[in-house]
Design a protein around this motif. Structure first.
Motif, PDB file in Angstrom:
ATOM      1  N   GLU A 117       0.808  -1.216   0.000  1.00 34.80           N
ATOM      2  CA  GLU A 117       0.000   0.000   0.000  1.00 34.80           C
ATOM      3  C   GLU A 117       0.844   1.271   0.000  1.00 34.80           C
ATOM      4  O   GLU A 117       0.439   2.290  -0.550  1.00 34.80           O
ATOM      5  N   ASP A 118       2.029   1.219   0.620  1.00 32.22           N
ATOM      6  CA  ASP A 118       2.864   2.413   0.675  1.00 32.22           C
ATOM      7  C   ASP A 118       3.414   2.796  -0.695  1.00 32.22           C
ATOM      8  O   ASP A 118       3.594   3.982  -0.989  1.00 32.22           O
ATOM      9  N   TRP A 119       3.692   1.801  -1.537  1.00 30.94           N
ATOM     10  CA  TRP A 119       4.391   2.060  -2.791  1.00 30.94           C
ATOM     11  C   TRP A 119       3.588   1.681  -4.022  1.00 30.94           C
ATOM     12  O   TRP A 119       4.050   1.855  -5.143  1.00 30.94           O
ATOM     13  N   HIS A 120       2.395   1.137  -3.827  1.00 31.09           N
ATOM     14  CA  HIS A 120       1.551   0.689  -4.928  1.00 31.09           C
ATOM     15  C   HIS A 120       2.334  -0.237  -5.860  1.00 31.09           C
ATOM     16  O   HIS A 120       2.336  -0.080  -7.082  1.00 31.09           O
ATOM     17  N   GLU A 121       3.002  -1.191  -5.258  1.00 30.34           N
ATOM     18  CA  GLU A 121       3.745  -2.198  -5.998  1.00 30.34           C
ATOM     19  C   GLU A 121       3.133  -3.562  -5.720  1.00 30.34           C
ATOM     20  O   GLU A 121       2.914  -3.933  -4.557  1.00 30.34           O
ATOM     21  N   ALA A 122       2.856  -4.307  -6.763  1.00 27.33           N
ATOM     22  CA  ALA A 122       2.299  -5.641  -6.601  1.00 27.33           C
ATOM     23  C   ALA A 122       3.355  -6.574  -6.008  1.00 27.33           C
ATOM     24  O   ALA A 122       4.501  -6.598  -6.462  1.00 27.33           O
ATOM     25  N   PHE A 123       2.958  -7.336  -4.995  1.00 28.59           N
ATOM     26  CA  PHE A 123       3.846  -8.359  -4.457  1.00 28.59           C
ATOM     27  C   PHE A 123       3.996  -9.491  -5.465  1.00 28.59           C
ATOM     28  O   PHE A 123       3.036  -9.841  -6.173  1.00 28.59           O
ATOM     29  N   LEU A 124       5.178 -10.090  -5.517  1.00 30.72           N
ATOM     30  CA  LEU A 124       5.398 -11.267  -6.343  1.00 30.72           C
ATOM     31  C   LEU A 124       5.089 -12.516  -5.526  1.00 30.72           C
ATOM     32  O   LEU A 124       5.331 -12.559  -4.314  1.00 30.72           O
TER      33      LEU A 124
END
Length: 276
Positions: A116-123
């Motif tokens: 949520e902090d970086w709007h990066e999808a987890f792998l």
């Protein structure tokens, strides 16, 4: 934990540059393989050396700098110890389509789960097959780092399991990073543990050679890294208070720098670089 890594959104130009680097890496790899060249042994960064953290964009290193970290899409700095940054546990913002859909972490509803902090999808590292496939893609970036002349690699977001809503585990993160360690060492690169002091004691089992610690002064965690890695720790602080604490406690042993939160380049009004 508290990862404050700052990576600017990659523009189309940067993406094309990355492709060019990978093509060049493949050509160099082919030449080396035909020549029978062997990778040199991996060596960690020099201890207590001038350090600069340039993941927001490469620029001429300041006087006295001996260690530089740059993004894998940038070239290493001539004559210095160079650490190659890769986002190894999460997808860059907007880069989800570059991954096979089943390699993005999904919840029970089938929705992609984001940091949520970086709007990066987890792998998704939950199975051995998926860990192998993710490592194969990241491994190509590691190959590019080696072919460009980097000395080490820094895989970011090792602690992503801690932000995944318990969908990922520390065991899975370690099983995966061992694959990256093996690839880095095959290419003659040292590999650093990024943050995650709670796993520092497992560094030998995980094949990790040094640590990259964000705000260990600020959060009084530097000793967790030095217990495991000795003086092979590079420190980035983002606040003056954190820099002061890191320098007071570890300034005669570790490589320490303060950067601005955006990790900008000189000339930007937000640019900050301070040392002990």
């Amino acid at each position: 934990m508290h990862s404050l890594r700052r990576r600017p959104y990659r523009t189309l130009g940067a993406a094309l540059a990355a492709v060019a680097l990978l093509v060049g890496a493949a050509q160099i790899n082919s030449s080396r393989a035909s020549a029978g060249a062997e990778a040199p042994s991996a060596a960690p960064p020099p201890a207590h050396a001038g350090f600069d953290y340039q993941i927001g964009g490469a620029y001429e290193p300041p006087d006295g700098v001996r260690i530089v970290t740059r993004d894998h899409t940038d070239r290493p700095a001539d004559g210095l110890y160079n650490i190659c940054y890769v986002n190894a546990f999460q997808a860059q913002p907007g880069a989800e389509d570059s991954w096979d859909p089943d390699l993005l972490l999904r919840n029970e509803a089938g929705e992609v789960v984001y940091d949520e902090d970086w709007h990066e999808a987890f792998l998704d590292l939950r199975t051995a097959d998926k860990r192998r496939r993710v490592a194969a893609k990241v491994g190509r970036w590691i190959d590019s780092c080696a072919s460009q002349g980097y000395d080490a690699v820094e895989p970011d977001n090792y602690d992503s399991y801690d932000r995944s809503g318990k969908l990922l585990t520390a065991t899975q993160a370690q099983q995966y990073i061992r694959l990256l360690s093996e690839q880095a060492h095959r290419r003659g690169l040292a590999i650093g543990q990024k943050n995650t002091p709670q796993l520092a004691g497992e560094r030998e089992a995980n094949g990790l050679d040094f640590a990259v610690a964000e705000e260990c002064g600020e959060y009084e965690e530097c000793d967790a890294y030095t217990r495991a890695f000795g003086d092979r720790v590079v420190v980035i602080e983002y606040r003056s208070a954190g820099l002061r604490k890191a320098c007071d406690g570890w300034g005669d042993r570790l490589s320490i720098v303060r950067r601005d939160l955006g990790v900008t380049t000189p000339g930007d009004e937000a640019y900050v670089r301070q040392t002990c």
